[in-house]
Design an enzyme around this catalytic site. Structure first.
Site: not given
Ligand SMILES: [Zn+2]
Length: 236
Positions: A134, A227
């Site tokens: 990520d 996100y």
């Protein structure tokens, strides 16, 4: 196509230097409060690209005594413009990074323990965790050992930094983290220590395997496209 760290053209634009002073001070306090530094080791800086002004922690000052007005202002060649104190001795390395990486607006240096344990063994941090995929999108590289004369460390960082990862390990030394702003650099410094801790503990138990490259890409792409809160930036 998600832009890599080197491709990100984002730079900070501060309405005035006082905002940047506050942000650099907060980044310095942030590494202290997160336990990434002890006493007065480590440092954080930020740059106003429009004015070519860098603000950095004063040399040898304890974090818990530091005030926003203690930040030292210099130009990109290291000439002090304002401030009562001498700048951090690592200023030449910060400046080298700013001069050669226009996408970087904040730089942080720490000797945070878990990340530095990998650096001490000259080991990069593979993408063992989805959190590494990520946040870093690739292995966090470990640079060969370099001494601290002039801007040797800054030169090595620019030479060996990854395409995406906003942090590097320095063999026998510690961590440099960076980002588009001092706050982004703080996040990278905190995250590198967090994932290094988990990996360090797992390595005591067994032999973890890195994620497959296609999985790393999947996590990176999702984290950098969906996100958070679209259009709202980093929520505070
Ligand atoms: Zn150091």
């Amino acid at each position: 196509m998600v832009p890599g760290f080197r491709d990100c053209a984002q730079s900070i634009t501060m309405s005035n230097i006082e905002q940047l002073r506050e942000e650099v001070w907060k980044a310095n306090l942030g590494i202290y409060r997160a336990g990434l530094v002890t006493m007065h080791s480590g440092n954080a800086s930020g740059i106003d690209r429009d004015r070519g002004i860098v603000l950095i922690k004063p040399s040898g000052m304890d974090y818990d005594r530091m005030r926003p007005q203690d930040m030292v202002l210099t130009d990109l060649e290291g000439h002090k413009l304002k401030g009562e104190w001498n700048p951090s001795v690592d200023l030449p390395d910060h400046l080298y990074i700013y001069r050669h990486c226009p996408q970087i607006g904040g730089v942080i240096h720490t000797h945070s323990n878990y990340a530095t344990s990998f650096a001490l063994l000259a080991k990069p941090l593979p993408v063992y965790l989805t959190a590494i995929a990520d946040e870093f999108g690739e292995e966090i590289p470990c640079l060969p050992y370099v001494d601290n004369r002039a801007d040797h460390i800054g030169k090595a960082i620019v030479k060996y930094m990854g395409k995406k990862a906003p942090a590097v390990l320095l063999a026998h030394h510690g961590v440099f983290a960076f980002g588009a702003t001092p706050r982004a650099a703080l996040k990278a410094a905190v995250m590198v220590e967090d994932v290094a801790k988990t990996c360090h503990l797992a390595l005591l138990l067994g032999k973890p395997r890195p994620l497959l490259p296609r999985e790393v890409k999947k996590w990176w792409d999702r984290y950098h496209t969906t996100y958070g809160q679209p259009g709202k930036g980093d929520l505070r």
